[in-house]
Design a protein around this motif. Structure first.
Motif, PDB file in Angstrom:
ATOM      1  N   ILE A   1      -5.519  32.120   3.845  1.00 20.53           N
ATOM      2  CA  ILE A   1      -4.908  31.761   2.571  1.00 20.53           C
ATOM      3  C   ILE A   1      -4.640  30.260   2.601  1.00 20.53           C
ATOM      4  O   ILE A   1      -3.878  29.779   3.432  1.00 20.53           O
ATOM      5  CB  ILE A   1      -3.603  32.547   2.339  1.00 20.53           C
ATOM      6  N   ASP A   2      -5.299  29.546   1.714  1.00 23.29           N
ATOM      7  CA  ASP A   2      -5.137  28.103   1.606  1.00 23.29           C
ATOM      8  C   ASP A   2      -4.276  27.826   0.380  1.00 23.29           C
ATOM      9  O   ASP A   2      -4.757  27.879  -0.752  1.00 23.29           O
ATOM     10  CB  ASP A   2      -6.507  27.432   1.490  1.00 23.29           C
ATOM     11  N   VAL A   3      -3.017  27.539   0.625  1.00 27.08           N
ATOM     12  CA  VAL A   3      -2.084  27.308  -0.479  1.00 27.08           C
ATOM     13  C   VAL A   3      -2.366  25.967  -1.138  1.00 27.08           C
ATOM     14  O   VAL A   3      -2.110  25.796  -2.339  1.00 27.08           O
ATOM     15  CB  VAL A   3      -0.618  27.386   0.027  1.00 27.08           C
ATOM     16  N   ASN A   4      -2.903  25.015  -0.389  1.00 27.46           N
ATOM     17  CA  ASN A   4      -3.208  23.696  -0.955  1.00 27.46           C
ATOM     18  C   ASN A   4      -4.249  23.775  -2.060  1.00 27.46           C
ATOM     19  O   ASN A   4      -4.155  23.075  -3.066  1.00 27.46           O
ATOM     20  CB  ASN A   4      -3.721  22.751   0.145  1.00 27.46           C
ATOM     21  N   ARG A   5      -5.258  24.620  -1.881  1.00 26.24           N
ATOM     22  CA  ARG A   5      -6.332  24.756  -2.864  1.00 26.24           C
ATOM     23  C   ARG A   5      -6.221  26.036  -3.690  1.00 26.24           C
ATOM     24  O   ARG A   5      -7.097  26.324  -4.492  1.00 26.24           O
ATOM     25  CB  ARG A   5      -7.687  24.736  -2.157  1.00 26.24           C
ATOM     26  N   TYR A   6      -5.197  26.817  -3.432  1.00 27.38           N
ATOM     27  CA  TYR A   6      -4.995  28.095  -4.120  1.00 27.38           C
ATOM     28  C   TYR A   6      -6.199  29.012  -3.960  1.00 27.38           C
ATOM     29  O   TYR A   6      -6.715  29.577  -4.927  1.00 27.38           O
ATOM     30  CB  TYR A   6      -4.692  27.893  -5.613  1.00 27.38           C
ATOM     31  N   LYS A   7      -6.678  29.152  -2.702  1.00 24.41           N
ATOM     32  CA  LYS A   7      -7.846  29.977  -2.434  1.00 24.41           C
ATOM     33  C   LYS A   7      -7.545  30.964  -1.315  1.00 24.41           C
ATOM     34  O   LYS A   7      -6.759  30.690  -0.425  1.00 24.41           O
ATOM     35  CB  LYS A   7      -9.039  29.112  -2.005  1.00 24.41           C
ATOM     36  N   ILE A   8      -8.228  32.089  -1.397  1.00 25.31           N
ATOM     37  CA  ILE A   8      -8.214  33.082  -0.322  1.00 25.31           C
ATOM     38  C   ILE A   8      -9.651  33.171   0.194  1.00 25.31           C
ATOM     39  O   ILE A   8     -10.572  33.482  -0.558  1.00 25.31           O
ATOM     40  CB  ILE A   8      -7.723  34.453  -0.822  1.00 25.31           C
TER      41      ILE A   8
END
Length: 82
Positions: A49-56
């Motif tokens: 989960i990449d919160v910086n890019r809002y991606k899973i």
């Protein structure tokens, strides 16, 4: 077959276990864990989960790439799907 150096806690219902039976049980557990513990299985059961890019990220090859990176940015988490 490579036997891993690991600590296992084996609980039995017997007060005094038979040493031969216990050794057999530990051998079976090591064989099971050897076949299950690998990078491909790790990537299947986890996601990033990449919160910086809002991606899973769920693709195994992308998870492998991110795990192998030397520097991981803050707020990037490895999350177990269970």
């Amino acid at each position: 077959m490579k036997t891993g150096n690991r600590d296992l806690l084996v609980l039995t219902k017997y007060e005094v276990p038979d040493p031969i039976a216990m050794e057999h049980e530990v051998t079976l557990l090591n064989n099971l864990l050897f076949t299950v513990e690998n990078l491909h299985t790790f990537c299947i059961v986890n996601e990033i989960i990449d919160v910086n890019r809002y991606k899973i990220i769920q693709k195994p090859y992308r998870i492998q790439q991110m795990i192998r990176e030397r520097s991981i940015k803050p707020f990037v988490f490895i999350f177990n799907k269970n």
